[in-house]
Motif scaffolding. Structure first.
Motif, PDB file in Angstrom:
ATOM      1  N   GLU A  33       0.827  -1.210   0.000  1.00  0.00           N
ATOM      2  CA  GLU A  33       0.000   0.000   0.000  1.00  0.00           C
ATOM      3  C   GLU A  33       0.860   1.258   0.000  1.00  0.00           C
ATOM      4  O   GLU A  33       0.504   2.267  -0.602  1.00  0.00           O
ATOM      5  CB  GLU A  33      -0.910   0.025   1.227  1.00  0.00           C
ATOM      6  CG  GLU A  33      -2.051  -0.945   1.173  1.00  0.00           C
ATOM      7  CD  GLU A  33      -2.830  -0.988   2.480  1.00  0.00           C
ATOM      8  OE1 GLU A  33      -2.518  -0.220   3.423  1.00  0.00           O
ATOM      9  OE2 GLU A  33      -3.750  -1.821   2.573  1.00  0.00           O
ATOM     10  N   GLN A  34       2.000   1.194   0.688  1.00  0.00           N
ATOM     11  CA  GLN A  34       2.882   2.354   0.829  1.00  0.00           C
ATOM     12  C   GLN A  34       4.048   2.351  -0.163  1.00  0.00           C
ATOM     13  O   GLN A  34       4.825   3.301  -0.179  1.00  0.00           O
ATOM     14  CB  GLN A  34       3.437   2.405   2.256  1.00  0.00           C
ATOM     15  CG  GLN A  34       2.370   2.469   3.332  1.00  0.00           C
ATOM     16  CD  GLN A  34       1.536   3.731   3.239  1.00  0.00           C
ATOM     17  OE1 GLN A  34       2.037   4.801   2.929  1.00  0.00           O
ATOM     18  NE2 GLN A  34       0.238   3.611   3.506  1.00  0.00           N
ATOM     19  N   GLY A  35       4.183   1.298  -0.951  1.00  0.00           N
ATOM     20  CA  GLY A  35       5.297   1.214  -1.896  1.00  0.00           C
ATOM     21  C   GLY A  35       6.635   0.999  -1.207  1.00  0.00           C
ATOM     22  O   GLY A  35       7.658   1.494  -1.667  1.00  0.00           O
ATOM     23  N   ILE A  36       6.625   0.257  -0.131  1.00  0.00           N
ATOM     24  CA  ILE A  36       7.823   0.025   0.680  1.00  0.00           C
ATOM     25  C   ILE A  36       8.336  -1.395   0.434  1.00  0.00           C
ATOM     26  O   ILE A  36       7.556  -2.343   0.357  1.00  0.00           O
ATOM     27  CB  ILE A  36       7.500   0.197   2.173  1.00  0.00           C
ATOM     28  CG1 ILE A  36       7.020   1.628   2.440  1.00  0.00           C
ATOM     29  CG2 ILE A  36       8.683  -0.143   3.052  1.00  0.00           C
ATOM     30  CD1 ILE A  36       6.453   1.820   3.818  1.00  0.00           C
ATOM     31  N   ALA A  37       9.654  -1.540   0.341  1.00  0.00           N
ATOM     32  CA  ALA A  37      10.268  -2.857   0.170  1.00  0.00           C
ATOM     33  C   ALA A  37      10.211  -3.628   1.484  1.00  0.00           C
ATOM     34  O   ALA A  37      10.204  -3.038   2.566  1.00  0.00           O
ATOM     35  CB  ALA A  37      11.721  -2.708  -0.270  1.00  0.00           C
ATOM     36  N   VAL A  38      10.172  -4.954   1.379  1.00  0.00           N
ATOM     37  CA  VAL A  38      10.226  -5.818   2.556  1.00  0.00           C
ATOM     38  C   VAL A  38      11.476  -6.681   2.433  1.00  0.00           C
ATOM     39  O   VAL A  38      11.706  -7.314   1.411  1.00  0.00           O
ATOM     40  CB  VAL A  38       8.969  -6.709   2.661  1.00  0.00           C
ATOM     41  CG1 VAL A  38       9.101  -7.677   3.824  1.00  0.00           C
ATOM     42  CG2 VAL A  38       7.729  -5.856   2.811  1.00  0.00           C
ATOM     43  N   ILE A  39      12.277  -6.684   3.489  1.00  0.00           N
ATOM     44  CA  ILE A  39      13.500  -7.479   3.540  1.00  0.00           C
ATOM     45  C   ILE A  39      13.324  -8.489   4.659  1.00  0.00           C
ATOM     46  O   ILE A  39      13.025  -8.120   5.794  1.00  0.00           O
ATOM     47  CB  ILE A  39      14.733  -6.595   3.820  1.00  0.00           C
ATOM     48  CG1 ILE A  39      14.861  -5.526   2.740  1.00  0.00           C
ATOM     49  CG2 ILE A  39      15.997  -7.441   3.934  1.00  0.00           C
ATOM     50  CD1 ILE A  39      15.839  -4.426   3.078  1.00  0.00           C
ATOM     51  N   GLU A  40      13.511  -9.767   4.330  1.00  0.00           N
ATOM     52  CA  GLU A  40      13.353 -10.824   5.332  1.00  0.00           C
ATOM     53  C   GLU A  40      14.701 -11.360   5.774  1.00  0.00           C
ATOM     54  O   GLU A  40      15.540 -11.679   4.942  1.00  0.00           O
ATOM     55  CB  GLU A  40      12.547 -11.989   4.760  1.00  0.00           C
ATOM     56  CG  GLU A  40      11.094 -11.678   4.538  1.00  0.00           C
ATOM     57  CD  GLU A  40      10.361 -12.875   3.991  1.00  0.00           C
ATOM     58  OE1 GLU A  40       9.897 -13.700   4.797  1.00  0.00           O
ATOM     59  OE2 GLU A  40      10.274 -12.995   2.755  1.00  0.00           O
ATOM     60  N   ASN A  41      14.900 -11.486   7.075  1.00  0.00           N
ATOM     61  CA  ASN A  41      16.054 -12.172   7.631  1.00  0.00           C
ATOM     62  C   ASN A  41      15.575 -13.571   8.002  1.00  0.00           C
ATOM     63  O   ASN A  41      14.815 -13.741   8.946  1.00  0.00           O
ATOM     64  CB  ASN A  41      16.592 -11.439   8.850  1.00  0.00           C
ATOM     65  CG  ASN A  41      17.810 -12.123   9.440  1.00  0.00           C
ATOM     66  OD1 ASN A  41      18.043 -13.297   9.222  1.00  0.00           O
ATOM     67  ND2 ASN A  41      18.586 -11.376  10.186  1.00  0.00           N
ATOM     68  N   CYS A  42      16.008 -14.546   7.228  1.00  0.00           N
ATOM     69  CA  CYS A  42      15.550 -15.931   7.393  1.00  0.00           C
ATOM     70  C   CYS A  42      16.592 -16.807   8.077  1.00  0.00           C
ATOM     71  O   CYS A  42      16.479 -18.026   8.050  1.00  0.00           O
ATOM     72  CB  CYS A  42      15.223 -16.522   6.026  1.00  0.00           C
ATOM     73  SG  CYS A  42      14.080 -15.545   5.060  1.00  0.00           S
ATOM     74  N   ALA A  43      17.619 -16.216   8.663  1.00  0.00           N
ATOM     75  CA  ALA A  43      18.735 -16.994   9.193  1.00  0.00           C
ATOM     76  C   ALA A  43      18.315 -17.974  10.281  1.00  0.00           C
ATOM     77  O   ALA A  43      18.906 -19.034  10.402  1.00  0.00           O
ATOM     78  CB  ALA A  43      19.816 -16.061   9.732  1.00  0.00           C
TER      79      ALA A  43
END
Length: 69
Positions: A33-43
């Motif tokens: 909705e906000q045009g923001i990237a999502v970064i996942e830390n899956c470690a």
């Protein structure tokens, strides 16, 4: 979560812990909705699934160190 997103926010960093994933549906919806990237830390989420998927953000990474491997 919507209250925490200000115009200065460029990305949301999500950290999955102990094999349990975050509520990605809510996070992805707000981010899109906000045009923001999502970064996942899956470690620390080896084998974790959310609705049958492993990771589904814009970017995902695994940081490794002695406490995480």
């Amino acid at each position: 979560m919507a209250a925490a997103i200000t115009p200065d926010v460029k990305a949301i960093i999500v950290v999955h812990m102990h094999g349990i994933s975050c509520d990605m549906y809510e996070i992805i919806c707000h981010a899109r909705e906000q045009g923001i990237a999502v970064i996942e830390n899956c470690a620390q989420a080896h084998g974790a699934l959310y609705n049958g998927q492993t990771c589904w953000a814009s970017v995902r990474h695994r940081l490794l160190q002695h406490a995480k491997s």
